[in-house]
Write a protein that holds these residues in place. Sequence first.
Motif, PDB file in Angstrom:
ATOM      1  N   ARG A 179       0.848  -1.189   0.000  1.00 38.88           N
ATOM      2  CA  ARG A 179       0.000   0.000   0.000  1.00 38.88           C
ATOM      3  C   ARG A 179       0.885   1.240   0.000  1.00 38.88           C
ATOM      4  O   ARG A 179       1.875   1.302   0.737  1.00 38.88           O
ATOM      5  N   VAL A 180       0.525   2.218  -0.805  1.00 42.26           N
ATOM      6  CA  VAL A 180       1.293   3.464  -0.870  1.00 42.26           C
ATOM      7  C   VAL A 180       0.360   4.619  -0.532  1.00 42.26           C
ATOM      8  O   VAL A 180      -0.726   4.739  -1.117  1.00 42.26           O
ATOM      9  N   SER A 181       0.788   5.449   0.405  1.00 45.00           N
ATOM     10  CA  SER A 181      -0.024   6.570   0.859  1.00 45.00           C
ATOM     11  C   SER A 181       0.805   7.845   0.861  1.00 45.00           C
ATOM     12  O   SER A 181       1.965   7.835   1.287  1.00 45.00           O
ATOM     13  N   ALA A 182       0.196   8.924   0.388  1.00 40.67           N
ATOM     14  CA  ALA A 182       0.782  10.257   0.521  1.00 40.67           C
ATOM     15  C   ALA A 182       0.040  10.976   1.634  1.00 40.67           C
ATOM     16  O   ALA A 182      -1.185  11.116   1.590  1.00 40.67           O
ATOM     17  N   LEU A 183       0.778  11.418   2.620  1.00 38.42           N
ATOM     18  CA  LEU A 183       0.195  12.114   3.762  1.00 38.42           C
ATOM     19  C   LEU A 183       0.458  13.607   3.600  1.00 38.42           C
ATOM     20  O   LEU A 183       1.615  14.031   3.513  1.00 38.42           O
ATOM     21  N   GLU A 184      -0.610  14.407   3.539  1.00 42.10           N
ATOM     22  CA  GLU A 184      -0.484  15.837   3.253  1.00 42.10           C
ATOM     23  C   GLU A 184      -0.992  16.680   4.418  1.00 42.10           C
ATOM     24  O   GLU A 184      -2.161  17.075   4.444  1.00 42.10           O
ATOM     25  N   PRO A 185      -0.138  16.963   5.396  1.00 40.54           N
ATOM     26  CA  PRO A 185      -0.574  17.812   6.507  1.00 40.54           C
ATOM     27  C   PRO A 185      -0.594  19.288   6.125  1.00 40.54           C
ATOM     28  O   PRO A 185       0.167  19.742   5.259  1.00 40.54           O
TER      29      PRO A 185
END
Length: 258
Positions: free
Chosen positions: A189-195
């Motif tokens: 699984r690949v996730s981009a976390l954008e805070p």
Amino acid sequence: MSTSTTSLPLSGRVAVVTGASSGIGAASAEHLASLGARVVVLARRADRLADLVARIGKDGGTATAVAADVTDAAAVRAAAERVAAEFGGADLLLNNAGVMLPAPIEELAADQWKHQIDLNVTGLMNAIGAFVPQLVAAAAERGVADLVNTSSIAAQNIFPNFAVYSGTKAYVTHLSRHLRAELGAKNVRVSALEPGIVGTELQNHVTDQGALDWLEGSRESIEWLTAQDVARTVGFIASQPPRVNFQQVTIMPTGQPA
């Protein structure tokens, strides 16, 4: 920990966290360890890592420190070899090392441009190159692995004087989408976390006065996210059933409009 480690959601998993000496990286390492993962913390500052490992151990978790600069490809490969030798490889990688150095483009702050690209892009790729083979192998064996890349809301929105930083984070988000297409079929699984704005050491590196004034005004007008807020999001992403992949997660301070 009062809960049996075998009942924790990340029990048996091996998590590597880059940029772990402070901020989101340190908080995420602590949180992932509290969820049962064996955590390998990677950053340049060995003294900070030693303190982090001690805190995690005191709280009942397991952590190992590896002092390495992610911009040094050979050092990151050596770190990956150590993780393979000692733990059988990683099945969770949080790419968190990064720097933010806003300035008007006309200042021609080429050294700052290079520093941001070297760390936010090249450092990211060094870690991906070193650890993705381990993630793929782990997913084949256990059915799931996670690659979580820390991006920023700046990847989507326009902030004057943040052009180079925002460009590096747009790279992170778009790369993550492509890697998900490549690796999802292999159960990675690949996730981009954008805070949005998070209160960390990132702001301490800013030298541009206009950006400093904007940040100070923002701090006075809204309550910023904490590193722990983001860390809990990382833990949530990694704790989902293998069929669930959060491709992109935007986490904003309630009061930040954009």
